[in-house]
Design an enzyme around this catalytic site. Sequence first.
Site, PDB file in Angstrom:
ATOM      1  N   ASN A  45       0.835  -1.211   0.000  1.00  0.00           N
ATOM      2  CA  ASN A  45       0.000   0.000   0.000  1.00  0.00           C
ATOM      3  C   ASN A  45       0.867   1.257   0.000  1.00  0.00           C
ATOM      4  O   ASN A  45       1.933   1.294   0.617  1.00  0.00           O
ATOM      5  CB  ASN A  45      -1.027   0.013   1.140  1.00  0.00           C
ATOM      6  N   ILE A  46       0.382   2.248  -0.708  1.00  0.00           N
ATOM      7  CA  ILE A  46       1.113   3.509  -0.861  1.00  0.00           C
ATOM      8  C   ILE A  46       0.160   4.637  -0.485  1.00  0.00           C
ATOM      9  O   ILE A  46      -0.826   4.896  -1.185  1.00  0.00           O
ATOM     10  CB  ILE A  46       1.600   3.682  -2.323  1.00  0.00           C
ATOM     11  N   GLU A  47       0.446   5.267   0.658  1.00  0.00           N
ATOM     12  CA  GLU A  47      -0.443   6.317   1.165  1.00  0.00           C
ATOM     13  C   GLU A  47      -0.041   7.682   0.630  1.00  0.00           C
ATOM     14  O   GLU A  47       1.016   7.841  -0.009  1.00  0.00           O
ATOM     15  CB  GLU A  47      -0.453   6.273   2.694  1.00  0.00           C
ATOM     16  N   CYS A  56      -4.273   0.691  -2.305  1.00  0.00           N
ATOM     17  CA  CYS A  56      -4.072  -0.541  -1.534  1.00  0.00           C
ATOM     18  C   CYS A  56      -3.060  -1.467  -2.214  1.00  0.00           C
ATOM     19  O   CYS A  56      -2.878  -1.428  -3.439  1.00  0.00           O
ATOM     20  CB  CYS A  56      -5.388  -1.306  -1.413  1.00  0.00           C
ATOM     21  N   GLU A  58      -3.249  -4.651  -2.819  1.00  0.00           N
ATOM     22  CA  GLU A  58      -3.842  -5.571  -3.798  1.00  0.00           C
ATOM     23  C   GLU A  58      -3.963  -4.909  -5.164  1.00  0.00           C
ATOM     24  O   GLU A  58      -3.665  -5.501  -6.198  1.00  0.00           O
ATOM     25  CB  GLU A  58      -5.250  -6.002  -3.350  1.00  0.00           C
TER      26      GLU A  58
HETATM   27  N1  THU Z   1      -5.285  -1.287   2.759  1.00  0.00           N
HETATM   28  C1  THU Z   1      -4.771  -2.129   1.819  1.00  0.00           C
HETATM   29  O1  THU Z   1      -3.646  -1.961   1.335  1.00  0.00           O
HETATM   30  N2  THU Z   1      -5.561  -3.154   1.404  1.00  0.00           N
HETATM   31  C2  THU Z   1      -6.820  -3.398   1.851  1.00  0.00           C
HETATM   32  O2  THU Z   1      -7.526  -4.215   1.290  1.00  0.00           O
HETATM   33  C3  THU Z   1      -7.304  -2.683   3.050  1.00  0.00           C
HETATM   34  C4  THU Z   1      -6.594  -1.417   3.362  1.00  0.00           C
HETATM   35  C5  THU Z   1      -4.443  -0.167   3.201  1.00  0.00           C
HETATM   36  C6  THU Z   1      -4.954   1.193   2.831  1.00  0.00           C
HETATM   37  C7  THU Z   1      -4.301   2.054   3.884  1.00  0.00           C
HETATM   38  O3  THU Z   1      -2.980   2.378   3.447  1.00  0.00           O
HETATM   39  C8  THU Z   1      -4.193   1.157   5.092  1.00  0.00           C
HETATM   40  O4  THU Z   1      -4.351  -0.163   4.608  1.00  0.00           O
HETATM   41  C9  THU Z   1      -5.228   1.437   6.164  1.00  0.00           C
HETATM   42  O5  THU Z   1      -6.504   1.482   5.638  1.00  0.00           O
END
Ligand code: THU
Length: 133
Positions: A45-47, A56, A58
């Site tokens: 995941n990359i915020e 996300c 995936e």
């Molecule tokens: N996140 C994912 O990478 N995949 C998911 O299916 C659920 C949420 C990430 C998004 C965000 O960076 C962190 O988890 C918290 O929501």
Amino acid sequence: MDENTKKQLIQEAIEARRNAYVPYSTYPVGAALLCKSGKVYTGANIENAAFPVTVCAERVAIFKAVSEGNMDLDAIAVVTKNGGSPCGSCRQVMAEFNPELIVIIADEEGEVKQETTLKEILPGFFGPASLAK
Ligand code: THU
């Protein structure tokens, strides 16, 4: 799927998770996507400071695969601290390519929390067939 392939996929997701960029949530997620060709694409995941722009793990893995010409998704392993489940947006993206996609959810120790399919976790989804004339 055989145990060895499953273990290897989870291991790749654990490694991919190390590259998560999560300064806001501090909740790293790793994904490893196996295509029918045998090729594996990983994602983390990359915020973003503009929170909704976050992507996300995936979707990063799926978009990497599709953008390189691999739409033949077979299985995806998703690793989080506590075995969290894929979000609705990621499920919708998975549904586009393979309702039979195997989804393996594991924790950071690699322990499988759930093994399911996309159609089981997104029943009644809106997909390509929904647009048929
Ligand atoms: N996140 C994912 O990478 N995949 C998911 O299916 C659920 C949420 C990430 C998004 C965000 O960076 C962190 O988890 C918290 O929501």
